[in-house]
Scaffold this motif. Sequence first.
Motif, PDB file in Angstrom:
ATOM      1  N   SER A   1     132.471  -6.993 -52.975  1.00 26.14           N
ATOM      2  CA  SER A   1     133.302  -6.985 -51.776  1.00 26.14           C
ATOM      3  C   SER A   1     133.458  -5.575 -51.227  1.00 26.14           C
ATOM      4  CB  SER A   1     134.682  -7.564 -52.115  1.00 26.14           C
ATOM      5  OG  SER A   1     135.559  -7.490 -51.007  1.00 26.14           O
ATOM      6  N   VAL A   2     133.344  -5.433 -49.899  1.00 27.43           N
ATOM      7  CA  VAL A   2     133.534  -4.141 -49.231  1.00 27.43           C
ATOM      8  C   VAL A   2     134.623  -4.285 -48.168  1.00 27.43           C
ATOM      9  CG1 VAL A   2     131.150  -3.417 -49.617  1.00 27.43           C
ATOM     10  CG2 VAL A   2     131.750  -4.632 -47.502  1.00 27.43           C
ATOM     11  N   PRO A   3     135.212  -3.171 -47.712  1.00 20.98           N
ATOM     12  CA  PRO A   3     136.195  -3.255 -46.627  1.00 20.98           C
ATOM     13  C   PRO A   3     135.595  -3.878 -45.369  1.00 20.98           C
ATOM     14  CG  PRO A   3     136.280  -1.107 -47.688  1.00 20.98           C
ATOM     15  CD  PRO A   3     135.079  -1.798 -48.235  1.00 20.98           C
ATOM     16  N   ALA A   4     136.390  -4.639 -44.634  1.00 16.36           N
ATOM     17  CA  ALA A   4     135.898  -5.325 -43.441  1.00 16.36           C
ATOM     18  C   ALA A   4     135.374  -4.351 -42.397  1.00 16.36           C
ATOM     19  CB  ALA A   4     137.012  -6.189 -42.849  1.00 16.36           C
ATOM     20  N   LYS A   5     135.915  -3.126 -42.371  1.00 17.01           N
ATOM     21  CA  LYS A   5     135.453  -2.120 -41.405  1.00 17.01           C
ATOM     22  C   LYS A   5     134.283  -1.307 -41.938  1.00 17.01           C
ATOM     23  CE  LYS A   5     140.066  -1.522 -39.371  1.00 17.01           C
ATOM     24  NZ  LYS A   5     141.175  -0.551 -39.108  1.00 17.01           N
ATOM     25  N   GLY A   6     133.896  -1.540 -43.184  1.00 12.23           N
ATOM     26  CA  GLY A   6     132.781  -0.817 -43.766  1.00 12.23           C
ATOM     27  C   GLY A   6     133.212   0.153 -44.854  1.00 12.23           C
ATOM     28  N   VAL A   7     132.222   0.709 -45.543  1.00 17.63           N
ATOM     29  CA  VAL A   7     132.478   1.685 -46.604  1.00 17.63           C
ATOM     30  C   VAL A   7     133.224   2.879 -46.014  1.00 17.63           C
ATOM     31  CG1 VAL A   7     131.387   3.231 -48.265  1.00 17.63           C
ATOM     32  CG2 VAL A   7     130.411   0.968 -47.854  1.00 17.63           C
TER      33      VAL A   7
ATOM     34  N   GLY B   1     140.935   2.456 -48.342  1.00 18.60           N
ATOM     35  CA  GLY B   1     142.235   2.965 -48.749  1.00 18.60           C
ATOM     36  C   GLY B   1     143.322   2.642 -47.754  1.00 18.60           C
ATOM     37  N   SER B   2     144.315   3.530 -47.711  1.00 22.77           N
ATOM     38  CA  SER B   2     145.452   3.332 -46.813  1.00 22.77           C
ATOM     39  C   SER B   2     145.139   3.735 -45.380  1.00 22.77           C
ATOM     40  CB  SER B   2     146.647   4.152 -47.313  1.00 22.77           C
ATOM     41  OG  SER B   2     146.348   5.550 -47.251  1.00 22.77           O
TER      42      SER B   2
ATOM     43  N   ASP C   1     137.432  13.964 -47.527  1.00 23.31           N
ATOM     44  CA  ASP C   1     136.963  14.192 -48.891  1.00 23.31           C
ATOM     45  C   ASP C   1     137.257  12.998 -49.795  1.00 23.31           C
ATOM     46  OD1 ASP C   1     135.745  15.672 -50.882  1.00 23.31           O
ATOM     47  OD2 ASP C   1     137.536  16.817 -51.388  1.00 23.31           O
ATOM     48  N   GLU C   2     138.343  12.262 -49.511  1.00 22.82           N
ATOM     49  CA  GLU C   2     138.804  11.175 -50.381  1.00 22.82           C
ATOM     50  C   GLU C   2     138.491   9.781 -49.854  1.00 22.82           C
ATOM     51  OE1 GLU C   2     142.983  13.011 -51.995  1.00 22.82           O
ATOM     52  OE2 GLU C   2     142.866  12.455 -49.878  1.00 22.82           O
ATOM     53  N   CYS C   3     137.948   9.668 -48.652  1.00 23.46           N
ATOM     54  CA  CYS C   3     137.912   8.365 -47.981  1.00 23.46           C
ATOM     55  C   CYS C   3     136.965   7.352 -48.621  1.00 23.46           C
ATOM     56  CB  CYS C   3     137.584   8.534 -46.493  1.00 23.46           C
ATOM     57  SG  CYS C   3     135.919   9.131 -46.141  1.00 23.46           S
ATOM     58  N   PHE C   4     136.065   7.796 -49.516  1.00 21.95           N
ATOM     59  CA  PHE C   4     135.138   6.861 -50.160  1.00 21.95           C
ATOM     60  C   PHE C   4     135.580   6.518 -51.591  1.00 21.95           C
ATOM     61  CE2 PHE C   4     132.633   8.950 -46.882  1.00 21.95           C
ATOM     62  CZ  PHE C   4     132.020   7.870 -46.260  1.00 21.95           C
ATOM     63  N   GLU C   5     136.844   6.821 -51.912  1.00 21.97           N
ATOM     64  CA  GLU C   5     137.322   6.586 -53.280  1.00 21.97           C
ATOM     65  C   GLU C   5     137.317   5.105 -53.638  1.00 21.97           C
ATOM     66  OE1 GLU C   5     141.080   7.699 -56.205  1.00 21.97           O
ATOM     67  OE2 GLU C   5     141.272   7.978 -54.045  1.00 21.97           O
TER      68      GLU C   5
ATOM     69  N   ASP D   1     141.277  -8.424 -45.591  1.00 28.38           N
ATOM     70  CA  ASP D   1     140.770  -7.101 -45.207  1.00 28.38           C
ATOM     71  C   ASP D   1     139.420  -6.746 -45.821  1.00 28.38           C
ATOM     72  OD1 ASP D   1     143.094  -6.508 -43.692  1.00 28.38           O
ATOM     73  OD2 ASP D   1     144.156  -6.038 -45.547  1.00 28.38           O
ATOM     74  N   ARG D   2     138.808  -7.683 -46.528  1.00 24.47           N
ATOM     75  CA  ARG D   2     137.544  -7.368 -47.187  1.00 24.47           C
ATOM     76  C   ARG D   2     136.523  -8.468 -46.923  1.00 24.47           C
ATOM     77  NH1 ARG D   2     138.578  -3.052 -50.445  1.00 24.47           N
ATOM     78  NH2 ARG D   2     136.480  -3.228 -51.303  1.00 24.47           N
ATOM     79  N   ARG D   3     135.238  -8.136 -47.138  1.00 26.18           N
ATOM     80  CA  ARG D   3     134.173  -9.093 -46.903  1.00 26.18           C
ATOM     81  C   ARG D   3     133.225  -9.124 -48.098  1.00 26.18           C
ATOM     82  NH1 ARG D   3     137.433 -10.009 -43.749  1.00 26.18           N
ATOM     83  NH2 ARG D   3     137.312 -10.065 -41.464  1.00 26.18           N
ATOM     84  N   VAL D   4     132.840 -10.314 -48.507  1.00 23.03           N
ATOM     85  CA  VAL D   4     131.875 -10.485 -49.588  1.00 23.03           C
ATOM     86  C   VAL D   4     130.474 -10.301 -49.021  1.00 23.03           C
ATOM     87  CG1 VAL D   4     130.913 -12.089 -51.286  1.00 23.03           C
ATOM     88  CG2 VAL D   4     133.385 -12.061 -50.850  1.00 23.03           C
TER      89      VAL D   4
END
Length: 350
Positions: A258-264, A268-269, A275-279, A295-298
Motif C-alpha cells: 500500500s502507498v499513499p493515495a497522493k503518491g510516495v 506522513g502528516s 529531508d523527512e518526507c519519504f520516511e 488515504d492509501r491505495r493498494v
Amino acid sequence: MTGKAFQLRLVAAICLSVKLIAAWNLLSGQESSTNANRRSFLAQQLTCSSAAAGLLFFPGHARATRAIGQAEDDCRAAGNCLEIGEFDGALGWKWGAENRCDATDPNCGAGGKEVILSVERVPDTMGYSITNLAEMSFTIGRTEYLTMKLGFYGNDAPEAVNEFLQFLSSRGLRTTSDLVFENGMGVESTPVSMARGGKLNVIVPNERLDFGVPLQSAAYARSKGMSKVTDDFLPQPRPKELKDVPVLRKHEVAGLVSVPAKGVGYGGSGFESDDECFESAFQITASAAPSMDKDRRVIGQLMDTESMATLARLVSLPTMKGFKGVIPGQNSGPPLIKVALTGVDIQKMS
C-alpha cells in the motif's frame, strides 16, 4: 534487614572492594606513571558508580529494558562478568524482567512473549496482472536472513507503480529539476532510493509494517562515508501529487502493498521537511486494515508462501514501544533488534 538496606550495604561493599583494588595497584607499582595512576583510579571509581547506579535505580522488583544476549549468557556461565565489563550479566538485567523472552530469540514476539508464527495465505490477485516483481532481502540481528517478493499491478495503476518502482530501485526517484543534476548549481544531491537508504521504520504488531527512508541526508552521508552532510546537500522534495489513483482493492487481507493515495512522499502528516518526507513511503498489511482505505491505495501484493512467512516474522518482532520508541503508551514502534534491508532486485514480467 529491608530490601533497601540490603542494597545500600551491597553498594558499600562493592565500592570498598573497588577502592581496595585501586589502592593495591598504587602501592604495588603496577602503574608506571602518575597519569596512569590517575586513569586507573578514575576507571575503578567509574566501575563503582555504575554498579551503584544499577542497584539504586533499577531495584530487583522493577522492570529493566535490556535483554541478556549471548555475551551476557557466556559471562554468567564463566563467572567473569565484572572482570570483562558485562555489567548487564553481572546484575542479571533482562529486557522486560524475568517473564520476558530474549528479543534476539527467533521465537520472541511482540510484548516479550514467546510466539508461534501464524503464516497467512498468499493473497489472491483478484484478476489483476502482475507486471513487475521486486525481491527485498533482510537480515534480523546477525543470524537471520529473509526475503520477500512483491508483485505489482502495473497495468491497473501505472503511474503509482512506476513512481514506486523508481523509489524502490537503486537508481532512485529524482524530483528536483534537471538543472541541479546537469549543472550542479553548487549543491550536492542524489535521487532518493529505498535500496540505498531505506529501512523498516515502524511495526504495528500483527497489523502492518511501515517502510521508508527516514532521512535523505543521513542516507547520503553514509553512502559517501561521511558522518554528516554539508550545508550544500539538497534532498529530493515530494514529487508532484498523483491524481485519481484507482481503488483496486481494499486493505482486507494480509500481504498487500500500500502507498499513499497522493503518491510516495505523502505518507506522513504533511508537515515533514523534504529531508523527512519519504520516511513513511509504503506499508504492507499483516491483517485486514480498513482504516487504511481512505488515504492509501493498494498497488501490489506478496507473491509466495516464503514472503508471507517473512511478513509474519517481521510483524511479530518486539518493538521499542511508543512513538518512535520514545513516547510510551503505544505498542507500535521501531523494531527492538536491528532489521536491515540488504538488497532490492526488480524484474519486469514478460
